[in-house]
Design a protein around this motif. Structure first.
Motif, short mmCIF file in Angstrom:
data_model
loop_
_atom_site.label_atom_id
_atom_site.label_comp_id
_atom_site.label_asym_id
_atom_site.label_seq_id
_atom_site.Cartn_x
_atom_site.Cartn_y
_atom_site.Cartn_z
N ASP A 34 36.13 5.36 130.99
CA ASP A 34 37.24 5.15 130.06
C ASP A 34 37.04 5.97 128.79
N ILE A 35 36.25 7.04 128.88
CA ILE A 35 35.98 7.87 127.71
C ILE A 35 36.81 9.14 127.81
N ILE A 93 34.17 11.32 119.70
CA ILE A 93 35.47 10.96 120.27
C ILE A 93 36.50 10.81 119.16
N ARG A 106 43.92 4.50 123.04
CA ARG A 106 42.65 5.18 122.78
C ARG A 106 42.48 5.48 121.29
N THR A 108 42.48 3.01 119.05
CA THR A 108 42.05 1.77 118.44
C THR A 108 40.69 1.94 117.77
N ASN A 111 37.57 2.15 120.12
CA ASN A 111 37.26 3.39 120.82
C ASN A 111 36.69 4.48 119.93
N HIS A 112 36.65 4.24 118.63
CA HIS A 112 36.00 5.19 117.73
C HIS A 112 34.73 4.60 117.13
N PHE A 116 30.90 3.27 121.40
CA PHE A 116 31.66 4.20 122.23
C PHE A 116 31.14 5.63 122.05
N ASN A 120 29.44 8.22 124.77
CA ASN A 120 29.86 9.61 124.92
C ASN A 120 28.65 10.53 125.00
#
Length: 328
Positions: A34-35, A93, A106, A108, A111-112, A116, A120
């Motif tokens: 999901d990355i 990301i 993505r 949100t 996700n940063h 996460f 990555n």
């Protein structure tokens, strides 16, 4: 391992805007799990047709825009006399305007956030290990918060990490530093969203005016900064990650530093408002090997943001570490 024979690009990367005028290759590391995809630069071995003996994996600071760092990494690559050193740098990301991820889900805060970003770096590290095999050593270099991410990779993949270079490392109590105390409130919601939207007015400011606000920036670096400031999603991602840094980079992981001290090198600025007393905390627990230069205190004029106009100095130091560590 085989790759694109026309570009020497490894098969796990996707070519992006080829440019024969630069010594590195512009590429994407594709989405997985999901990355989302991230921007990468790849410097192949100088010797054609050989597999790297060492890969230097570079993890940037915040903002994690790798275009800031290519003069630094190019300078390291230029110094290599072995012909078998390859370099890969990757963005964080959401930070790099080269890769515009417009999917709302993505963008949100989750996700940063740091977990996460660690995932990555781990997926990229794992692909390097899998693709190049046990005969290729992998050294990680991290700048600022990239050092903290590198520390997590070392902790989770210790057997596969040959060495780690911590450059101006923000790996303990970043919220307590002078810059942390000054800016931490700005990173809290809703400010990242507000600032990223207000930044749209920067489209009205030409590069010449921006250069007056940042006179120490060479024109190419000012252009990178301008590109970042003109990307609301990149600003949001960087500020959101910074908020997570303030919350989660707390006590120093002294156990990991001591356990893997033979694989670690440090570079500190003489004055660094992002590290501050963290330098003394690190030095109290880090036992460098006797007779080695594993802790370097930089000149007074080399700042935390070294990549703007002090790339050559840091590249020379990192290459010396590669030599002394037996990596090249």
């Amino acid at each position: 391992m085989t790759g694109d024979t026309r570009t020497n690009l490894p098969p796990f990367l996707q070519s992006l805007a080829p440019d024969s005028s630069v010594p590195y290759m512009n590429a994407l590391f594709p989405a997985s799990d999901d990355i989302p995809p991230v921007h990468v630069h790849w410097w192949p071995c100088k010797r054609v047709g050989v597999s790297p003996s060492t890969i230097l994996l570079f993890i940037p600071g915040n903002p994690g825009v790798i275009d800031f760092y290519h003069p630094f990494l190019t300078a390291i690559h230029n110094q290599d006399r072995s012909g078998t050193l390859a370099i890969l740098s990757h963005s964080h990301i959401g930070h790099d305007p080269v890769v515009q991820d417009l999917t709302p889900a993505r963008r949100t805060s989750f996700n940063h956030a740091l977990p996460f970003q660690i995932r990555n770096s781990l997926r990229i590290f794992d692909v390097l290990i899998t693709s190049f095999g046990v005969n290729t050593r992998t050294v990680i270099a991290g700048h600022s918060v990239g050092s903290w991410v590198a520390l997590q990779v070392l902790k989770l993949r210790c057997a596969a990490v040959s060495g780690v270079f911590f450059l101006f490392p923000t790996i303990t109590n970043i919220a307590c530093t002078p810059n942390g105390r000054l800016l931490s409130r700005l990173f809290r919601p809703p400010f990242p969203r507000i600032v990223s939207q207000v930044a749209r007015v920067l489209h009205l400011i030409p590069l010449t005016i921006l250069c007056r606000f940042f006179p120490q920036y060479p024109i190419p670096q000012a252009q990178v900064l301008q590109s970042f400031l003109l990307s609301p999603s990149s600003i949001f991602a960087a500020m959101t990650m910074a908020h997570d840094e303030m919350l989660n980079i707390k006590d120093l992981d002294a156990v990991t530093l001591d356990k893997y001290r033979h694989q670690i090198w440090f570079y500190f600025a003489e004055n660094d408002d992002w590290v501050d007393q963290g330098r003394e905390t690190i030095l109290q627990v880090f036992g460098a090997d006797p007779g080695t230069v594993k802790v370097v205190h930089g000149r007074r004029d080399i700042p935390h943001a070294f990549c703007i106009n002090h790339s050559e100095e840091l590249a020379a130091e990192c290459y010396e570490w590669l030599v002394s560590g037996g990596f090249v």
